[in-house]
Design a protein around this motif. Structure first.
Motif, mmCIF file in Angstrom:
data_model
loop_
_atom_site.group_PDB
_atom_site.id
_atom_site.type_symbol
_atom_site.label_atom_id
_atom_site.label_comp_id
_atom_site.label_asym_id
_atom_site.label_seq_id
_atom_site.Cartn_x
_atom_site.Cartn_y
_atom_site.Cartn_z
ATOM 1 N N ILE A 186 31.957 45.682 34.229
ATOM 2 C CA ILE A 186 31.858 45.251 35.857
ATOM 3 C C ILE A 186 32.945 45.155 36.379
ATOM 4 O O ILE A 186 33.766 44.127 36.052
ATOM 5 N N THR A 187 33.103 45.705 37.702
ATOM 6 C CA THR A 187 34.333 45.334 38.245
ATOM 7 C C THR A 187 33.550 45.321 40.031
ATOM 8 O O THR A 187 32.553 45.252 40.185
ATOM 9 N N GLN A 188 34.676 44.572 40.669
ATOM 10 C CA GLN A 188 34.125 44.358 42.249
ATOM 11 C C GLN A 188 33.637 45.710 42.857
ATOM 12 O O GLN A 188 32.828 45.814 43.638
ATOM 13 N N GLU A 189 34.343 46.891 42.424
ATOM 14 C CA GLU A 189 33.911 48.156 43.133
ATOM 15 C C GLU A 189 32.475 48.626 42.793
ATOM 16 O O GLU A 189 31.980 48.872 43.559
ATOM 17 N N TRP A 190 32.070 48.225 41.264
ATOM 18 C CA TRP A 190 30.729 48.387 40.946
ATOM 19 C C TRP A 190 29.774 47.427 41.791
ATOM 20 O O TRP A 190 28.646 47.593 42.136
ATOM 21 N N ALA A 191 30.243 46.358 41.880
ATOM 22 C CA ALA A 191 29.295 45.237 42.611
ATOM 23 C C ALA A 191 29.094 45.757 43.957
ATOM 24 O O ALA A 191 27.924 45.755 44.600
ATOM 25 N N ASP A 192 30.292 46.270 44.694
ATOM 26 C CA ASP A 192 30.104 46.555 46.075
ATOM 27 C C ASP A 192 29.198 47.980 46.059
ATOM 28 O O ASP A 192 28.236 48.214 47.072
ATOM 29 N N LYS A 193 29.161 48.845 45.130
ATOM 30 C CA LYS A 193 28.471 50.135 44.994
ATOM 31 C C LYS A 193 27.055 49.833 44.939
ATOM 32 O O LYS A 193 26.026 50.267 45.644
ATOM 33 N N VAL A 194 26.526 48.805 44.069
ATOM 34 C CA VAL A 194 25.241 48.657 43.975
ATOM 35 C C VAL A 194 24.543 47.704 45.067
ATOM 36 O O VAL A 194 23.472 47.417 44.881
ATOM 37 N N GLY A 195 25.372 47.148 45.852
ATOM 38 C CA GLY A 195 24.887 46.109 46.960
ATOM 39 C C GLY A 195 24.906 44.901 46.531
ATOM 40 O O GLY A 195 24.107 43.982 47.217
ATOM 41 N N ALA A 196 25.345 44.219 45.401
ATOM 42 C CA ALA A 196 25.556 42.749 44.883
ATOM 43 C C ALA A 196 26.273 42.042 46.007
ATOM 44 O O ALA A 196 27.258 42.761 46.498
ATOM 45 N N ASP A 197 25.628 40.828 46.066
ATOM 46 C CA ASP A 197 26.721 40.213 47.104
ATOM 47 C C ASP A 197 28.052 39.672 46.403
ATOM 48 O O ASP A 197 28.971 39.352 47.092
ATOM 49 N N ALA A 198 28.249 39.343 44.984
ATOM 50 C CA ALA A 198 29.554 38.993 44.341
ATOM 51 C C ALA A 198 29.508 39.260 43.128
ATOM 52 O O ALA A 198 28.575 39.822 42.311
ATOM 53 N N TYR A 199 30.854 39.354 42.553
ATOM 54 C CA TYR A 199 31.098 39.766 41.155
ATOM 55 C C TYR A 199 32.060 38.509 40.634
ATOM 56 O O TYR A 199 32.889 38.085 41.598
ATOM 57 N N ALA A 200 32.017 38.144 39.484
ATOM 58 C CA ALA A 200 32.574 37.347 38.830
ATOM 59 C C ALA A 200 33.035 37.750 37.545
ATOM 60 O O ALA A 200 32.322 38.243 36.614
ATOM 61 N N GLU A 201 34.493 37.534 37.014
ATOM 62 C CA GLU A 201 35.027 38.158 36.152
ATOM 63 C C GLU A 201 35.015 37.048 34.752
ATOM 64 O O GLU A 201 34.932 37.616 33.363
ATOM 65 N N SER A 202 34.864 35.934 35.070
ATOM 66 C CA SER A 202 35.009 34.785 34.193
ATOM 67 C C SER A 202 33.772 33.704 34.456
ATOM 68 O O SER A 202 33.279 33.625 35.387
ATOM 69 N N ALA A 203 33.394 32.880 33.247
ATOM 70 C CA ALA A 203 32.216 32.000 33.492
ATOM 71 C C ALA A 203 32.842 30.816 34.428
ATOM 72 O O ALA A 203 32.107 30.418 35.492
#
Length: 223
Positions: A186-203
Motif C-alpha cells: 500500500i502507498t499514499q497513491e493507492w490511498a488517494d485512488k481508493v478514497g481513503a482519508d489516510a495511509y500509514a507506513e508503520s505502526a
C-alpha cells in the motif's frame, strides 16, 4: 556489549531470516539495553516489510511469510509488556475498527498497529484477518467508530480496501468516519485512488496519523 544499532539490526535480521529464537533473544537484549520498545517494534516491522516485498515479487512464498510472522509475533510478545507499562492512562482518544481484508490471512502488521493504537489511548475493535468487507461497515456502525482501518499484504487483496470504502458509503456512515489503509504493497497513491482519508507506513506512524484524523474529525463535528 553490542551497540543499540547492532541490537536493532539483529532483531531485523532475525525476522528476515525467519528465526524465531534469534528474534526473541534480540528483543530481550534490546529491553536489557533500555532501548525504547517502540524502536524495537519499528525495526521488526521493517524486517516484516522486507519479507512482504519479497513475497510480492515472488522471491518468497507463503511459508516464508508465515515463519517470519511467527518470529515477529514472538518478539512482539517480549516487548509488549514494556510498551504497556510505559503507556499513560488518560481519556479515550477515539474508537477504531481495524482488520485485514477479505482474502488476506496475514495479520501481524495489523496486530501491531492495533496494539499501538490501544496503548496510545484508542478503543480498538480488532476484527482479525480475512474479514468480509461488509463486516467493517457493520462493526463501525455498531460501535459508532471514528476510524476504520484496513490492512492488505497482498496485491491481490488490495481492491478489497476500495470495497470497504464502498460498503461504508452503502451503510450511510462514510461521512461520519475517517478511514486508514496500510500494508506492505500500500502507498499514499493507492490511498488517494481508493478514497481513503489516510495511509500509514508503520505502526508508529499509524498512531500519529490516527491522532491527526481525530483532530480533523472533531473540527468537522464542531463546525
Amino acid at each position: 556489549m553490542a551497540s543499540k544499532e547492532e541490537i536493532l539490526q539483529k532483531a531485523k535480521n532475525a525476522i528476515e531470516s525467519f528465526n524465531k529464537d534469534e528474534a526473541v533473544a534480540a528483543a530481550k537484549e534490546a529491553l536489557d539495553a533500555n532501548i525504547d520498545p517502540v524502536e524495537v517494534i519499528t525495526v521488526l516491522t521493517e524486517g516484516m516489510r522486507e519479507v512482504g516485498d519479497k513475497f510480492d515479487k515472488g522471491e518468497y512464498f507463503l511459508p516464508h511469510v508465515m515463519a517470519a510472522s511467527e518470529a515477529m509475533k514472538a518478539a512482539v510478545a517480549v516487548v509488549e509488556p514494556a510498551l504497556k507499562a510505559g503507556a499513560k492512562a488518560g481519556d479515550k482518544l477515539g474508537t477504531v475498527v481495524i482488520g485485514t481484508v477479505e482474502g488476506d490471512i496475514h495479520s501481524i502488521g495489523k496486530d501491531i498497529v492495533a496494539t499501538m493504537l490501544g496503548i496510545a489511548g484508542f478503543e480498538v475493535h480488532d476484527l482479525g484477518r480475512d474479514v468480509p468487507v461488509t463486516e467493517f461497515a457493520a462493526k463501525a456502525k455498531e460501535v459508532n467508530a471514528d476510524i476504520v482501518g484496513s490492512s492488505a499484504l497482498m496485491t491481490t487483496t488490495m481492491l478489497n480496501q476500495e470495497r470497504v470504502e464502498e460498503e461504508l458509503k452503502k451503510a450511510g456512515i462514510r461521512d461520519k468516519v475517517k478511514t486508514m489503509v496500510g500494508g506492505a504493497p500500500i502507498t499514499q497513491e493507492w490511498a488517494d485512488k481508493v478514497g481513503a482519508d489516510a495511509y500509514a507506513e508503520s505502526a508508529t506512524e499509524a498512531v500519529v496519523v490516527a491522532k491527526k484524523l481525530m483532530a480533523s474529525l472533531k473540527e468537522v463535528k464542531g463546525a
